[in-house]
Write an enzyme that holds these catalytic residues in place. Sequence first.
Site, PDB file in Angstrom:
ATOM      1  N   GLU A 329      26.607  43.905  39.072  1.00 44.13           N
ATOM      2  CA  GLU A 329      27.554  42.810  38.840  1.00 44.13           C
ATOM      3  C   GLU A 329      28.957  43.223  39.306  1.00 44.13           C
ATOM      4  OE1 GLU A 329      29.161  40.173  35.008  1.00 44.13           O
ATOM      5  OE2 GLU A 329      28.169  42.102  34.693  1.00 44.13           O
ATOM      6  N   HIS A 330      29.432  44.371  38.850  1.00 42.53           N
ATOM      7  CA  HIS A 330      30.711  44.935  39.264  1.00 42.53           C
ATOM      8  C   HIS A 330      30.456  46.286  39.922  1.00 42.53           C
ATOM      9  CE1 HIS A 330      31.435  42.679  35.448  1.00 42.53           C
ATOM     10  NE2 HIS A 330      32.449  42.170  36.131  1.00 42.53           N
TER      11      HIS A 330
END
Length: 436
Positions: A329-330
Amino acid sequence: MMRRIDLRDADRASVDYRASLPRAEFDVEAATHVVRPIIDDVRERGVEAVLDLTERFDGVRLDDVVVPAEVLADALANLEPAVRAALEESISRLRATCEADLGPDKRIEVAPGAVITHRKVPVDRVGLYVPGGVAPLVSTVVMNVVPAQVAGVRSIALATPPQRATGLPDLTTLAACALLGVDEVYAAGGAQAVAMLALGAGPCKPVDMVIGPGNLYVTAAKRLLRGVVGIDSEAGPSEIAILADDTAEPAFVAADLMTEAEHGGTSASVLVTDSLELADAVEVQLEKQVAAATHSERIADALAGPQSAIVLVSDVDQGLDVVNAYASEHLEIHTRDAADVAARVRNAGAIFIGSYSPVAVGDYCAGSNHVLPTGGCACHSSGLSVSAFLKEMHVVDYTRDALAEVAAHVEVLARAEDLPTHGAGVTIRFEDGNPR
């Protein structure tokens, strides 16, 4: 605190990095049997079901799900000035990014007199769910509402759970709604709120699309109602991966691993590094920083969980293979020539380059959107943007001569599919006696 996975001796030609890396358990399908009766209840009894389920799950008995306009206005009037200023800055930066995503309709003349217009039309009505469990996610309001508004969505309904002490949702969340001009707000949480938005209940009319994060049951409700409405994604536990070499600052890396862990015990924090010295130094920093953190217990739980790890690799090239397989996601890059390394990333929800682009700035004020694909879905999906709220249409405009030029091809292809009436729908226009 964090377990280690050593991939330095792995056969790069055959190793399955995706299978080698940890991932949080998040079985949406297993939750659907719990959620389906809730959806059916809201479908059959409407707002009375929502009120009963709110009492059952949230411990609050409400007379109405509607948050009054004066409550929204009071929440904004009483908002701490520093919080208002921070929200306004976040809104301003994200709005600038979103407006840059907009573009005019495209007109393509494929042949003389044969024009296709690529037209983008906003979704009419969107329902946003804002969770209120572990933390009141005020930034969720900003990150979802701003791109919808920039896209031209006409109507936004927002649902967020009431608090036991007041019977109202979190006041800062309500203030953010008022700041953005969202005046249709409902005190409802969980799967019943998603069902209310999608199916309609009482004062809440059905929406065309449901967006926003939530727990396993919220996600299961979105899955079951997909098709009745559109959804943004099935958001899972928060994730951060950090690719770092011996130039990284251990204190910064440790702090950033902790940011996503703060969301709760199933959140994933993964450090991928070719430096054993950095790995050791980060462990020392984690011991120090976690002990001093406000939410130290849940951060420690997440870092010690099976979904989190320090992954040792031979070099940055192997590290890139690992993070591309993980599709986080990040993703933060703390290496030499970090921008060049980041340019080689194929799979990530959002990329943060260098020591001074931490995930935390992306969560709030970078100008990027923090609604991102989780669970490895960054290998095929993108974060939330203006385009999520725009339907694409092709508008076909042919003259008689342009149609005549392609008529024979249409007739041949129609016969090839044994659909001769399709072809006749074109050739009838050129038969004798028909208007020209």
